[in-house]
Scaffold this motif. Structure first.
Motif, PDB file in Angstrom:
ATOM      1  N   GLU A 193       1.555   7.891  -2.041  1.00 16.73           N
ATOM      2  CA  GLU A 193       1.997   9.012  -2.866  1.00 16.73           C
ATOM      3  C   GLU A 193       0.912   9.402  -3.868  1.00 16.73           C
ATOM      4  OE1 GLU A 193       5.608   7.198  -4.345  1.00 16.73           O
ATOM      5  OE2 GLU A 193       6.822   8.451  -2.994  1.00 16.73           O
ATOM      6  N   ARG A 194       0.217   8.399  -4.396  1.00 17.84           N
ATOM      7  CA  ARG A 194      -0.860   8.685  -5.337  1.00 17.84           C
ATOM      8  C   ARG A 194      -2.027   9.390  -4.647  1.00 17.84           C
ATOM      9  NH1 ARG A 194      -0.724   5.769  -9.971  1.00 17.84           N
ATOM     10  NH2 ARG A 194      -2.185   7.384 -10.669  1.00 17.84           N
ATOM     11  N   VAL A 195      -2.295   8.994  -3.402  1.00 20.38           N
ATOM     12  CA  VAL A 195      -3.344   9.662  -2.627  1.00 20.38           C
ATOM     13  C   VAL A 195      -3.011  11.139  -2.471  1.00 20.38           C
ATOM     14  CG1 VAL A 195      -4.423   9.856  -0.351  1.00 20.38           C
ATOM     15  CG2 VAL A 195      -4.088   7.603  -1.380  1.00 20.38           C
ATOM     16  N   LEU A 196      -1.761  11.435  -2.161  1.00 24.42           N
ATOM     17  CA  LEU A 196      -1.345  12.826  -2.001  1.00 24.42           C
ATOM     18  C   LEU A 196      -1.517  13.596  -3.305  1.00 24.42           C
ATOM     19  CD1 LEU A 196      -0.122  15.064  -0.316  1.00 24.42           C
ATOM     20  CD2 LEU A 196       2.153  14.196  -0.905  1.00 24.42           C
ATOM     21  N   GLY A 243      -8.450  10.583   2.066  1.00 20.19           N
ATOM     22  CA  GLY A 243      -7.988   9.748   0.960  1.00 20.19           C
ATOM     23  C   GLY A 243      -7.333   8.471   1.445  1.00 20.19           C
ATOM     24  N   ASN A 244      -6.567   8.561   2.522  1.00 17.32           N
ATOM     25  CA  ASN A 244      -5.907   7.378   3.081  1.00 17.32           C
ATOM     26  C   ASN A 244      -6.924   6.383   3.658  1.00 17.32           C
ATOM     27  OD1 ASN A 244      -3.383   8.281   2.384  1.00 17.32           O
ATOM     28  ND2 ASN A 244      -2.930   9.170   4.383  1.00 17.32           N
ATOM     29  N   VAL A 245      -7.976   6.910   4.275  1.00 19.95           N
ATOM     30  CA  VAL A 245      -9.038   6.038   4.784  1.00 19.95           C
ATOM     31  C   VAL A 245      -9.713   5.314   3.614  1.00 19.95           C
ATOM     32  CG1 VAL A 245     -11.301   5.979   5.894  1.00 19.95           C
ATOM     33  CG2 VAL A 245      -9.475   7.374   6.864  1.00 19.95           C
ATOM     34  N   LEU A 262      -7.728   3.707  -7.033  1.00 22.82           N
ATOM     35  CA  LEU A 262      -7.535   5.154  -7.149  1.00 22.82           C
ATOM     36  C   LEU A 262      -8.857   5.876  -7.391  1.00 22.82           C
ATOM     37  CD1 LEU A 262      -4.201   5.297  -9.186  1.00 22.82           C
ATOM     38  CD2 LEU A 262      -4.542   5.541  -6.721  1.00 22.82           C
ATOM     39  N   ASN A 263      -9.760   5.245  -8.126  1.00 24.67           N
ATOM     40  CA  ASN A 263     -11.087   5.839  -8.321  1.00 24.67           C
ATOM     41  C   ASN A 263     -11.828   5.943  -6.992  1.00 24.67           C
ATOM     42  OD1 ASN A 263     -10.886   6.244 -11.068  1.00 24.67           O
ATOM     43  ND2 ASN A 263     -11.833   4.288 -11.613  1.00 24.67           N
ATOM     44  N   ALA A 264     -11.676   4.914  -6.160  1.00 22.45           N
ATOM     45  CA  ALA A 264     -12.320   4.929  -4.844  1.00 22.45           C
ATOM     46  C   ALA A 264     -11.740   6.041  -3.978  1.00 22.45           C
ATOM     47  CB  ALA A 264     -12.141   3.577  -4.160  1.00 22.45           C
ATOM     48  N   VAL A 265     -10.434   6.252  -4.076  1.00 24.86           N
ATOM     49  CA  VAL A 265      -9.784   7.330  -3.324  1.00 24.86           C
ATOM     50  C   VAL A 265     -10.325   8.678  -3.773  1.00 24.86           C
ATOM     51  CG1 VAL A 265      -7.610   8.557  -2.977  1.00 24.86           C
ATOM     52  CG2 VAL A 265      -7.668   6.057  -2.832  1.00 24.86           C
ATOM     53  N   ARG A 266     -10.395   8.866  -5.089  1.00 24.61           N
ATOM     54  CA  ARG A 266     -10.899  10.135  -5.629  1.00 24.61           C
ATOM     55  C   ARG A 266     -12.342  10.373  -5.191  1.00 24.61           C
ATOM     56  NH1 ARG A 266      -9.553  13.483  -9.747  1.00 24.61           N
ATOM     57  NH2 ARG A 266      -7.757  12.149 -10.220  1.00 24.61           N
ATOM     58  N   PHE A 281       0.811  -1.220   0.000  1.00 25.93           N
ATOM     59  CA  PHE A 281       0.000   0.000   0.000  1.00 25.93           C
ATOM     60  C   PHE A 281       0.847   1.275   0.000  1.00 25.93           C
ATOM     61  CE2 PHE A 281       0.962  -0.379   4.442  1.00 25.93           C
ATOM     62  CZ  PHE A 281       1.020   0.917   4.909  1.00 25.93           C
ATOM     63  N   LEU A 282       2.127   1.191   0.351  1.00 26.51           N
ATOM     64  CA  LEU A 282       2.945   2.396   0.504  1.00 26.51           C
ATOM     65  C   LEU A 282       3.032   3.241  -0.767  1.00 26.51           C
ATOM     66  CD1 LEU A 282       5.826   1.123   2.819  1.00 26.51           C
ATOM     67  CD2 LEU A 282       3.987   2.705   3.389  1.00 26.51           C
TER      68      LEU A 282
END
Length: 230
Positions: free
Chosen positions: A109-112, A132-134, A150-154, A104-105
């Motif tokens: 960076e992508r979340v940021l 975003g991390n949650v 990444l779509n879920a994060v967005r 996940f690490l």
């Protein structure tokens, strides 16, 4: 000539509208304003490029290579507190990715990146990153596909922003109610030369006593309840 002047006038209106919102404007607003002009995609691209040259960020517009504004211009929209947070967080990420093992690490960076892209000043950048991390952790449990994750994060960050905007709107409306009621109470006190009752205030403002009680707690104004007189 008339069409040219009209077009320039519309651009001027958009700039003024953006200035009232910290040099930001929604893509949908621009499209609505030009909806009767039959502009091609290329012409609309020129409109967005012009706004970029005037330091206006267009929320919701993306090119193939990214948003209409460059990273260094996006950086300038951050407050000093957010810039400090960003520097510290990026430093921490580099340390963690270099020292720890974990699938996940790299996603952190992508979340940021997504948080910085979606940041529009309405919510503190650090809160967007945390949300975003949650969303990332929840998405990793559901799927192993990078695109879905990444779509879920967005979507998680966007939903959080919308929720916070709604909270801000409600807070602002409550402040407006308090200010309005405060003025009405002072006016009524001056007219009557004494403290007023809740019943009198309800009649004067055409509001229910229950609604007034809730607002009065915030206003800090003293109004006598009819049942307490005597």
């Amino acid at each position: 000539m008339a069409d040219r002047l009209e077009f320039q006038g519309k651009l001027g209106w958009i700039l003024e509208e953006a200035k009232e919102h910290a040099n930001r404007i929604q893509k949908e607003e621009i499209e609505r304003y030009f909806e009767n002009d039959d502009l091609s995609d290329e012409q609309m691209e020129l409109v967005y490029d012009y706004l970029l040259s005037q330091k206006v960020a267009v929320s919701g517009y993306e090119r193939k290579h990214g948003r209409v504004y460059a990273a260094e211009e996006k950086e300038s929209t951050l407050t000093q507190e957010e810039q400090t947070y960003l520097q510290n967080y990026e430093r921490e990420l580099q340390t963690r990715v270099g020292a720890e093992q974990g699938s996940f690490l790299p996603f952190l960076e992508r979340v940021l990146e997504i948080a910085k892209e979606l940041h529009d000043g309405s919510v503190f950048l650090g809160d967007l990153v945390q949300e975003g991390n949650v969303s990332l952790m929840l998405a990793l449990k559901e799927s192993g596909e990078e695109e879905k994750i990444l779509n879920a994060v967005r979507e998680g960050i966007e939903a959080f922003q919308e929720e916070q905007r709604d909270v801000h709107v409600r807070d602002r409306k409550m402040v407006e109610k308090v200010d309005e009621l405060d003025g009405q109470i002072k006016k009524l006190k001056e007219e009557m030369g004494r403290k007023i009752t809740l019943e009198e205030l309800a009649l004067y403002t055409d509001r229910s006593e229950e609604e007034l009680r809730s607002v009065l707690k915030l206003a800090g104004e003293e109004v006598v309840d009819a049942n307490e007189e005597g």
